[in-house]
Design a protein around this motif. Structure first.
Motif, PDB file in Angstrom:
ATOM      1  N   ALA A  41      41.632  31.326  38.740  1.00  0.00           N
ATOM      2  CA  ALA A  41      42.654  32.311  38.372  1.00  0.00           C
ATOM      3  C   ALA A  41      42.600  33.464  39.365  1.00  0.00           C
ATOM      4  CB  ALA A  41      42.410  32.840  36.961  1.00  0.00           C
ATOM      5  N   VAL A  42      43.584  34.363  39.251  1.00  0.00           N
ATOM      6  CA  VAL A  42      43.485  35.658  39.922  1.00  0.00           C
ATOM      7  C   VAL A  42      42.805  36.608  38.940  1.00  0.00           C
ATOM      8  CG1 VAL A  42      44.726  37.563  40.991  1.00  0.00           C
ATOM      9  CG2 VAL A  42      45.564  35.218  41.262  1.00  0.00           C
ATOM     10  N   TYR A  43      41.776  37.278  39.423  1.00  0.00           N
ATOM     11  CA  TYR A  43      41.007  38.192  38.588  1.00  0.00           C
ATOM     12  C   TYR A  43      41.388  39.630  38.923  1.00  0.00           C
ATOM     13  CZ  TYR A  43      38.167  34.417  36.769  1.00  0.00           C
ATOM     14  OH  TYR A  43      37.749  33.276  36.111  1.00  0.00           O
ATOM     15  N   TYR A  44      41.669  40.393  37.882  1.00  0.00           N
ATOM     16  CA  TYR A  44      42.101  41.779  38.028  1.00  0.00           C
ATOM     17  C   TYR A  44      41.143  42.698  37.273  1.00  0.00           C
ATOM     18  CZ  TYR A  44      46.670  39.690  39.129  1.00  0.00           C
ATOM     19  OH  TYR A  44      47.693  38.958  39.669  1.00  0.00           O
ATOM     20  N   CYS A  45      41.002  43.905  37.769  1.00  0.00           N
ATOM     21  CA  CYS A  45      40.355  44.930  36.956  1.00  0.00           C
ATOM     22  C   CYS A  45      41.388  45.991  36.627  1.00  0.00           C
ATOM     23  CB  CYS A  45      39.142  45.534  37.649  1.00  0.00           C
ATOM     24  SG  CYS A  45      39.480  46.442  39.171  1.00  0.00           S
ATOM     25  N   GLY A  46      41.139  46.659  35.518  1.00  0.00           N
ATOM     26  CA  GLY A  46      42.047  47.697  35.076  1.00  0.00           C
ATOM     27  C   GLY A  46      41.269  48.824  34.426  1.00  0.00           C
ATOM     28  N   ALA A  47      41.881  49.988  34.392  1.00  0.00           N
ATOM     29  CA  ALA A  47      41.282  51.154  33.751  1.00  0.00           C
ATOM     30  C   ALA A  47      42.143  51.543  32.556  1.00  0.00           C
ATOM     31  CB  ALA A  47      41.179  52.320  34.728  1.00  0.00           C
ATOM     32  N   ALA A  48      41.480  51.719  31.436  1.00  0.00           N
ATOM     33  CA  ALA A  48      42.158  52.100  30.203  1.00  0.00           C
ATOM     34  C   ALA A  48      41.380  53.249  29.576  1.00  0.00           C
ATOM     35  CB  ALA A  48      42.213  50.905  29.256  1.00  0.00           C
ATOM     36  N   GLY A  49      41.949  53.797  28.509  1.00  0.00           N
ATOM     37  CA  GLY A  49      41.274  54.875  27.817  1.00  0.00           C
ATOM     38  C   GLY A  49      40.055  54.390  27.052  1.00  0.00           C
ATOM     39  N   ARG A  50      39.202  55.332  26.750  1.00  0.00           N
ATOM     40  CA  ARG A  50      37.980  55.008  26.031  1.00  0.00           C
ATOM     41  C   ARG A  50      38.298  54.722  24.570  1.00  0.00           C
ATOM     42  NH1 ARG A  50      32.861  58.685  24.841  1.00  0.00           N
ATOM     43  NH2 ARG A  50      31.257  57.079  24.912  1.00  0.00           N
ATOM     44  N   LEU A  51      37.479  53.888  23.955  1.00  0.00           N
ATOM     45  CA  LEU A  51      37.648  53.518  22.550  1.00  0.00           C
ATOM     46  C   LEU A  51      36.397  53.880  21.776  1.00  0.00           C
ATOM     47  CD1 LEU A  51      39.183  49.991  23.105  1.00  0.00           C
ATOM     48  CD2 LEU A  51      40.341  51.878  21.951  1.00  0.00           C
ATOM     49  N   ILE A  52      36.570  54.170  20.487  1.00  0.00           N
ATOM     50  CA  ILE A  52      35.400  54.348  19.642  1.00  0.00           C
ATOM     51  C   ILE A  52      34.777  52.976  19.376  1.00  0.00           C
ATOM     52  CG2 ILE A  52      36.284  56.461  18.608  1.00  0.00           C
ATOM     53  CD1 ILE A  52      37.082  54.851  16.156  1.00  0.00           C
ATOM     54  N   ALA A  53      33.529  52.977  18.968  1.00  0.00           N
ATOM     55  CA  ALA A  53      32.778  51.731  18.851  1.00  0.00           C
ATOM     56  C   ALA A  53      33.468  50.703  17.945  1.00  0.00           C
ATOM     57  CB  ALA A  53      31.374  52.020  18.353  1.00  0.00           C
ATOM     58  N   SER A  54      34.011  51.152  16.847  1.00  0.00           N
ATOM     59  CA  SER A  54      34.603  50.225  15.889  1.00  0.00           C
ATOM     60  C   SER A  54      35.887  49.580  16.417  1.00  0.00           C
ATOM     61  CB  SER A  54      34.898  50.936  14.565  1.00  0.00           C
ATOM     62  OG  SER A  54      35.819  51.982  14.771  1.00  0.00           O
ATOM     63  N   GLY A  89      36.162  37.575  45.427  1.00  0.00           N
ATOM     64  CA  GLY A  89      36.694  36.272  45.072  1.00  0.00           C
ATOM     65  C   GLY A  89      36.521  35.264  46.194  1.00  0.00           C
ATOM     66  N   GLY A  90      36.818  34.007  45.893  1.00  0.00           N
ATOM     67  CA  GLY A  90      36.706  32.967  46.912  1.00  0.00           C
ATOM     68  C   GLY A  90      36.692  31.593  46.286  1.00  0.00           C
ATOM     69  N   LEU A  91      36.286  30.625  47.087  1.00  0.00           N
ATOM     70  CA  LEU A  91      36.200  29.230  46.656  1.00  0.00           C
ATOM     71  C   LEU A  91      34.748  28.900  46.333  1.00  0.00           C
ATOM     72  CD1 LEU A  91      37.414  26.366  46.365  1.00  0.00           C
ATOM     73  CD2 LEU A  91      36.960  26.055  48.818  1.00  0.00           C
ATOM     74  N   VAL A  92      34.532  28.320  45.172  1.00  0.00           N
ATOM     75  CA  VAL A  92      33.179  27.965  44.755  1.00  0.00           C
ATOM     76  C   VAL A  92      33.230  26.626  44.043  1.00  0.00           C
ATOM     77  CG1 VAL A  92      33.381  29.228  42.570  1.00  0.00           C
ATOM     78  CG2 VAL A  92      31.116  28.833  43.562  1.00  0.00           C
ATOM     79  N   GLN A  93      32.151  25.889  44.136  1.00  0.00           N
ATOM     80  CA  GLN A  93      32.091  24.595  43.460  1.00  0.00           C
ATOM     81  C   GLN A  93      31.777  24.778  41.982  1.00  0.00           C
ATOM     82  OE1 GLN A  93      29.240  22.170  45.567  1.00  0.00           O
ATOM     83  NE2 GLN A  93      30.747  21.561  47.110  1.00  0.00           N
ATOM     84  N   PRO A  94      32.163  23.817  41.159  1.00  0.00           N
ATOM     85  CA  PRO A  94      31.788  23.880  39.736  1.00  0.00           C
ATOM     86  C   PRO A  94      30.280  24.028  39.577  1.00  0.00           C
ATOM     87  CG  PRO A  94      33.426  22.178  40.081  1.00  0.00           C
ATOM     88  CD  PRO A  94      33.024  22.662  41.450  1.00  0.00           C
ATOM     89  N   GLY A  95      29.911  24.910  38.654  1.00  0.00           N
ATOM     90  CA  GLY A  95      28.497  25.205  38.452  1.00  0.00           C
ATOM     91  C   GLY A  95      27.985  26.355  39.286  1.00  0.00           C
ATOM     92  N   GLY A  96      28.790  26.814  40.234  1.00  0.00           N
ATOM     93  CA  GLY A  96      28.376  27.897  41.115  1.00  0.00           C
ATOM     94  C   GLY A  96      28.593  29.265  40.498  1.00  0.00           C
ATOM     95  N   SER A  97      28.311  30.298  41.305  1.00  0.00           N
ATOM     96  CA  SER A  97      28.400  31.679  40.842  1.00  0.00           C
ATOM     97  C   SER A  97      29.185  32.525  41.834  1.00  0.00           C
ATOM     98  CB  SER A  97      26.992  32.281  40.690  1.00  0.00           C
ATOM     99  OG  SER A  97      26.239  31.585  39.730  1.00  0.00           O
ATOM    100  N   LEU A  98      29.789  33.580  41.317  1.00  0.00           N
ATOM    101  CA  LEU A  98      30.437  34.601  42.126  1.00  0.00           C
ATOM    102  C   LEU A  98      30.206  35.938  41.460  1.00  0.00           C
ATOM    103  CD1 LEU A  98      33.972  33.196  43.107  1.00  0.00           C
ATOM    104  CD2 LEU A  98      32.091  33.706  44.670  1.00  0.00           C
TER     105      LEU A  98
END
Length: 129
Positions: free
Chosen positions: A92-105, A9-18
């Motif tokens: 925003a604050v960006y989070y990752c999480g781990a959850a159980g696997r799901l079937i395709a549908s 994460g960090g500070l980026v200008q509009p149109g930029g990438s992270l």
């Protein structure tokens, strides 16, 4: 117990990438789905994109398709979120999480925060001039 650590994460200008990273403390199970969320001040946590650890299939929120791309590196126990064409509304604050696997549908259910068993601590993304 799976520990997740976000970075990039960090500070980026509009149109930029992270590019955000979510690294697990141990080998991620093939029964897991890894999900990226974000939470802006005063708003609910919003699921953005998920990836099935076993087969690599993904599902993303319509509003970020074409701008955000989720991917994984199994050897590094890491999931990435490449974010392009960033807008001030992406702050925003960006989070990752781990959850159980799901079937395709049912894969669209992966963006529900209630399904997450393990959370990272978050990384701040600020899009501003």
């Amino acid at each position: 117990q799976l520990q997740l650590v976000e970075s990039g994460g960090g500070l980026v200008q509009p149109g930029g990438s992270l590019k955000l990273s979510c690294t697990a403390s141990a080998s991620v199970s093939n029964s897991h789905t890894i999900v990226w969320f974000r939470q802006a001040p005063g708003k609910e946590r919003e699921g953005l994109s998920c990836i099935d650890w076993f087969d690599g299939r993904t599902y993303s929120l319509d509003s970020v398709k074409g701008r955000f791309t989720i991917s994984r590196d199994r050897a590094k126990n890491t999931v990435y979120l490449q974010m392009n064409s960033l807008e001030t509304e992406d702050t925003a604050v960006y989070y990752c999480g781990a959850a159980g696997r799901l079937i395709a549908s049912e894969r669209h259910q992966c963006l529900r925060a209630a399904r997450v068993a393990y959370w990272g601590q978050g990384t701040q993304v600020t899009v501003s001039t």
